[in-house]
Design a protein around this motif. Structure first.
Motif, PDB file in Angstrom:
ATOM      1  N   PRO A 403     103.202  96.593   4.450  1.00 15.83           N
ATOM      2  CA  PRO A 403     102.778  96.207   5.803  1.00 15.83           C
ATOM      3  C   PRO A 403     101.663  95.159   5.754  1.00 15.83           C
ATOM      4  O   PRO A 403     100.735  95.253   4.944  1.00 15.83           O
ATOM      5  N   SER A 404     101.751  94.176   6.633  1.00 16.25           N
ATOM      6  CA  SER A 404     100.766  93.087   6.637  1.00 16.25           C
ATOM      7  C   SER A 404      99.748  93.201   7.762  1.00 16.25           C
ATOM      8  O   SER A 404      98.757  92.463   7.770  1.00 16.25           O
ATOM      9  N   ASP A 405      99.965  94.100   8.730  1.00 19.88           N
ATOM     10  CA  ASP A 405      99.074  94.200   9.890  1.00 19.88           C
ATOM     11  C   ASP A 405      98.296  95.506   9.882  1.00 19.88           C
ATOM     12  O   ASP A 405      98.197  96.195  10.885  1.00 19.88           O
ATOM     13  N   ASP A 407      95.114  97.925   9.936  1.00 21.39           N
ATOM     14  CA  ASP A 407      93.784  97.912  10.553  1.00 21.39           C
ATOM     15  C   ASP A 407      92.758  98.334   9.515  1.00 21.39           C
ATOM     16  O   ASP A 407      92.848  99.419   8.936  1.00 21.39           O
ATOM     17  N   ALA A 408      91.774  97.492   9.283  1.00 23.62           N
ATOM     18  CA  ALA A 408      90.780  97.755   8.240  1.00 23.62           C
ATOM     19  C   ALA A 408      90.063  99.089   8.448  1.00 23.62           C
ATOM     20  O   ALA A 408      89.733  99.792   7.483  1.00 23.62           O
ATOM     21  N   SER A 409      89.832  99.473   9.707  1.00 24.79           N
ATOM     22  CA  SER A 409      89.104 100.714   9.976  1.00 24.79           C
ATOM     23  C   SER A 409      89.890 101.946   9.569  1.00 24.79           C
ATOM     24  O   SER A 409      89.308 103.029   9.404  1.00 24.79           O
ATOM     25  N   ASP A 410      91.211 101.820   9.415  1.00 25.16           N
ATOM     26  CA  ASP A 410      92.051 102.969   9.063  1.00 25.16           C
ATOM     27  C   ASP A 410      92.181 103.174   7.562  1.00 25.16           C
ATOM     28  O   ASP A 410      92.753 104.185   7.126  1.00 25.16           O
ATOM     29  N   VAL A 411      91.712 102.254   6.760  1.00 26.11           N
ATOM     30  CA  VAL A 411      91.923 102.351   5.306  1.00 26.11           C
ATOM     31  C   VAL A 411      90.612 102.308   4.523  1.00 26.11           C
ATOM     32  O   VAL A 411      90.626 102.100   3.312  1.00 26.11           O
ATOM     33  N   GLY A 426     108.986  91.118  -1.600  1.00 28.77           N
ATOM     34  CA  GLY A 426     108.127  90.312  -0.742  1.00 28.77           C
ATOM     35  C   GLY A 426     106.825  89.942  -1.419  1.00 28.77           C
ATOM     36  O   GLY A 426     106.546  90.327  -2.555  1.00 28.77           O
ATOM     37  N   GLN A 427     106.006  89.175  -0.703  1.00 31.16           N
ATOM     38  CA  GLN A 427     104.692  88.812  -1.209  1.00 31.16           C
ATOM     39  C   GLN A 427     103.695  89.943  -0.956  1.00 31.16           C
ATOM     40  O   GLN A 427     103.797  90.665   0.035  1.00 31.16           O
ATOM     41  N   ILE A 428     102.747  90.065  -1.860  1.00 32.33           N
ATOM     42  CA  ILE A 428     101.687  91.056  -1.660  1.00 32.33           C
ATOM     43  C   ILE A 428     100.762  90.525  -0.572  1.00 32.33           C
ATOM     44  O   ILE A 428     100.162  89.461  -0.721  1.00 32.33           O
ATOM     45  N   PRO A 429     100.630  91.246   0.553  1.00 31.15           N
ATOM     46  CA  PRO A 429      99.873  90.705   1.689  1.00 31.15           C
ATOM     47  C   PRO A 429      98.362  90.817   1.502  1.00 31.15           C
ATOM     48  O   PRO A 429      97.862  91.654   0.743  1.00 31.15           O
ATOM     49  N   ASP A 430      97.625  89.974   2.232  1.00 34.16           N
ATOM     50  CA  ASP A 430      96.171  90.034   2.214  1.00 34.16           C
ATOM     51  C   ASP A 430      95.645  91.350   2.769  1.00 34.16           C
ATOM     52  O   ASP A 430      94.488  91.711   2.516  1.00 34.16           O
ATOM     53  N   SER A 431      96.490  92.077   3.506  1.00 36.41           N
ATOM     54  CA  SER A 431      96.037  93.329   4.116  1.00 36.41           C
ATOM     55  C   SER A 431      95.574  94.339   3.064  1.00 36.41           C
ATOM     56  O   SER A 431      94.744  95.201   3.365  1.00 36.41           O
ATOM     57  N   ALA A 454      94.293  85.601  -3.158  1.00 31.02           N
ATOM     58  CA  ALA A 454      92.919  85.297  -3.557  1.00 31.02           C
ATOM     59  C   ALA A 454      91.929  86.258  -2.909  1.00 31.02           C
ATOM     60  O   ALA A 454      90.828  86.479  -3.429  1.00 31.02           O
ATOM     61  N   SER A 455      92.342  86.861  -1.789  1.00 35.79           N
ATOM     62  CA  SER A 455      91.464  87.785  -1.068  1.00 35.79           C
ATOM     63  C   SER A 455      91.152  89.047  -1.870  1.00 35.79           C
ATOM     64  O   SER A 455      90.248  89.808  -1.517  1.00 35.79           O
ATOM     65  N   PHE A 456      91.874  89.281  -2.960  1.00 39.76           N
ATOM     66  CA  PHE A 456      91.607  90.448  -3.798  1.00 39.76           C
ATOM     67  C   PHE A 456      90.203  90.398  -4.408  1.00 39.76           C
ATOM     68  O   PHE A 456      89.722  91.399  -4.944  1.00 39.76           O
ATOM     69  N   SER A 457      89.555  89.265  -4.312  1.00 39.29           N
ATOM     70  CA  SER A 457      88.197  89.154  -4.842  1.00 39.29           C
ATOM     71  C   SER A 457      87.235  90.083  -4.112  1.00 39.29           C
ATOM     72  O   SER A 457      86.132  90.367  -4.612  1.00 39.29           O
ATOM     73  N   SER A 458      87.634  90.587  -2.933  1.00 35.88           N
ATOM     74  CA  SER A 458      86.780  91.510  -2.178  1.00 35.88           C
ATOM     75  C   SER A 458      86.873  92.945  -2.698  1.00 35.88           C
ATOM     76  O   SER A 458      86.085  93.802  -2.287  1.00 35.88           O
TER      77      SER A 458
END
Length: 649
Positions: A403-405, A407-411, A426-431, A454-458
């Protein structure tokens, strides 16, 4: 290895303990006694006929039930004041038969008359023991609704338990069948540096309206972990009407779990690591026992399906069914709102993922359904449960995309996500990078394509990252890895990597234990910085296009136990690795041909192009289990090659 892996679990008081019980679990609790009144089913004449027939069976079969007169009994029994002998004596006087008749009549509603009459059955031996060999020598009660009646029943039930489970062979006998009060049939000790108390434990019943107006103690807790119990659990456990907890893990208990649905206070059943065969279909059937909170049946040989009545177990918080042969759907437990811990991995459950999958379990913290027949795509609703900490669905048949959408507060509480060995694409999503507290992420052995986010840096708290064996586009080792300073394990196996191994790979995390870059198209020299990783134990660089020599700094890599260099173009004398005090356990290199450019006296030498020399795929994925707190305890590459953390090969 000195570096300890991370641990997942709650630190608050409501954390469910899945291992040996703590001192708090065996501490006595006060409460209210609600006796299970069992009405007499036979009138006096029928009962007299039954007793007469019973005596005929005894005499005809040559039943060896004997009597020791009360005075002689106290003189001839063991030092504890009681005999555990499974060899009954032959009655010799009318007084003996009168007591035997009284005992069997009183117990006629507690056990089958046939079982009590048959030589050598646990019920037969227990009836004989309480009639003649019990050092307490209780008078035969007139009713179950008395202090002596309740005590007589529970003492008999525990004797049946003893004989059913080979009590004479227990490692700790806990003073069972001694002349002590049955509430003192226990023994303290230490197991794995933890305090335990084998045996039974009671609580005082002060508000029970006994007919003789006296308080008494009733069995609350049975604990016999790892004590060589061998046999089946008897139906007579159901006589212990105040029983709250049963802990009989790590034994050889077989057969079925008797119907305990009438035990209104029962909150915990733990029978882990036994040989049970059938799933208990009485679970949830009786609404008198809705307060069951822990059901732990892991690591048995249980088969069958989940009964529909399990849906009524609304207080259940922890359910351990892993490593059995249970099949069918999980529908009966889909909406258990109190369930926090579901461990059902390594079974044969079948489930089609949908928007409603697991969402009825609104309190869920740990979900492990790995190694089952689960198919379909992960729905977005799956990640709408803010209490989730652990999700392990590896080795299933999950398809579709992530899933790509989300919610950050849920995880924000999600720490552990294992989806490897599926059929996802599929592509690994930034989510995924929104799961900022992740410490364990395994997406390997799927069909993901495209580039690394690239967002995996977080994901700076990451300890374990396995991303390989997918269909990525060709690219260099991703730079986001540099931000993961806590990383202990990194696998980018067969991940379409190209270019040189960067020098920072040996400096970004001083905690690195496992580095797997094999089966790629990496070129250039091996960075000397890798050899400076203090805890590095497993280094897999085989099946690339690496050149140059092995850096001399590897002579100081003292913890290295596995080094794979074969199927590259590395040259030079690498015997300096062989000369260290502690030899490397597994060491492969291309030194097998007469004109080889590598010299190594301690290597497993491969010939160029010999695909059978090092045919192992060396998949080192962690197989996480709740029993180990989701910590890495072994590095296992196949059935023969395994290292214990901190203990070597």
């Amino acid at each position: 290895m000195d570096e300890k892996s991370f641990s997942i679990g709650d630190s608050d008081e409501e954390n469910v303990d899945h291992s040996l019980p703590s001192p708090e679990e065996v501490r006595m609790n006060s409460g209210t006694y609600r006796a299970d009144r069992r009405s007499k089913k036979c009138c006096c004449s029928v009962r007299f006929l039954y007793i007469s027939l019973f005596l005929v069976v005894i005499l005809a079969a040559g039943l060896t039930i004997g009597l020791l007169a009360r005075d002689n009994n106290k003189k001839s029994n063991s030092a504890s004041g009681s005999s555990r002998s499974g060899k009954p004596f032959i009655p010799t006087t009318d007084a003996h038969y009168l007591r035997l008749n009284g005992v069997t009549e009183f117990l006629s509603d507690a056990s089958s008359g046939k079982e009590m009459a048959e030589n050598g059955t646990p019920q037969n031996l227990a009836a004989n023991w309480i009639a003649f060999n019990d050092g307490m020598m209780l008078d035969v009660p007139v009713s179950t609704n008395t202090k002596t009646g309740a005590r007589f029943l529970q003492r008999y039930a525990l004797a049946v338990f003893y004989f059913s489970l080979s009590g004479d062979d227990w490692e700790i006998d806990a003073d069972f069948l001694s002349s002590k009060s049955e509430c003192d049939w226990n023994q303290e000790g230490m197991v794995n540096d933890r305090y335990v108390n084998w045996g039974v434990h009671c609580r005082v019943i002060e508000d029970k309206q006994w007919s003789d107006k006296h308080p008494d103690e009733m069995i609350q807790f049975i604990w016999f972990g790892d004590n060589s119990l061998d046999g089946t659990l008897p139906d007579e456990l159901g006589l212990l009407s105040e029983l709250e907890q049963i802990e009989i893990s790590d034994n050889d208990v077989t057969g079925i779990i008797p119907d305990l649905s009438y035990l209104a206070r029962l909150t915990r059943i733990s029978l882990i690591n036994n040989d049970l065969k059938h799933f208990p279909h009485w679970l949830g059937r009786n609404t008198r026992s809705p307060d069951l909170k822990v059901l732990a049946l892991s690591n048995n040989n249980i088969w069958g399906t989940l009964p529909e009545d399990m849906a009524s177990l609304t207080s259940l918080e922890s359910l351990g069914l892993d490593s059995n042969y249970i099949s069918g759907d999980i529908t009966p437990i889909q909406n258990l709102r109190s369930l926090k811990y579901l461990y059902a991995d390594q079974n044969s459950f079948e489930h089609e993922l949908s928007e409603s999958s697991f969402t009825g379990m609104t309190s869920l913290k740990h979900l492990d359904m790995s190694g089952n027949w689960i198919n379909g795509s992960l729905p977005i609703s799956f990640f709408d449960q803010p209490d989730l900490q652990v999700v392990d669905l590896h080795d299933c048949e999950i398809t579709g995309v992530l899933p790509s959408d989300i919610d950050a507060s849920d995880v924000q509480n999600l720490l552990f996500l294992a989806l490897h060995d599926n059929e996802m694409t599929g592509q690994i999503p930034d989510s995924i990078s929104l799961m900022s507290n992740l410490v364990h992420l395994d997406l390997s052995q799927n069909g993901f394509w495209g580039t690394y986010p690239a967002s995996f840096s977080s994901l700076t708290k990451m300890v374990y990252l396995f991303m390989g064996t997918n269909d990525y586009a060709d690219e260099n080792i991703p730079t986001f890895v540099q931000s993961m300073g806590n990383l202990q394990e990194l696998s980018l196996k067969s991940a379409s990597l190209i270019g040189a191994i960067p020098e920072w790979i040996g400096t970004f995390s001083s905690k690195l234990v496992f580095l797997d870059l094999d089966f790629n198209d990496l070129t250039g020299k091996i960075p000397s910085s890798i050899a400076n990783l203090q805890y590095l134990t497993f280094l897999l660089l085989n099946a690339n296009d690496l050149t140059g020599t092995l850096p001399a700094a590897f002579s100081n890599a003292k913890n290295l136990e596995l080094l794979l260099l074969d199927d590259n173009d590395i040259a030079g004398d690498i015997n300096f690795v062989c000369n260290r005090d502690d030899a490397i356990d597994v060491f492969y290199a291309d030194c097998g041909e007469s004109d080889s450019t590598i010299t190594c006296d301690c290597c497993k030498c491969c010939d160029d192009g010999d695909v059978d020399c090092n045919a192992n795929k060396w998949h080192g994925n962690q197989n996480p289990t709740w029993q180990d707190g989701y910590e890495r305890v072994t590095f296992r590459f196949d059935e023969k090659i395994e290292w214990v953390v901190g203990g070597g090969m």
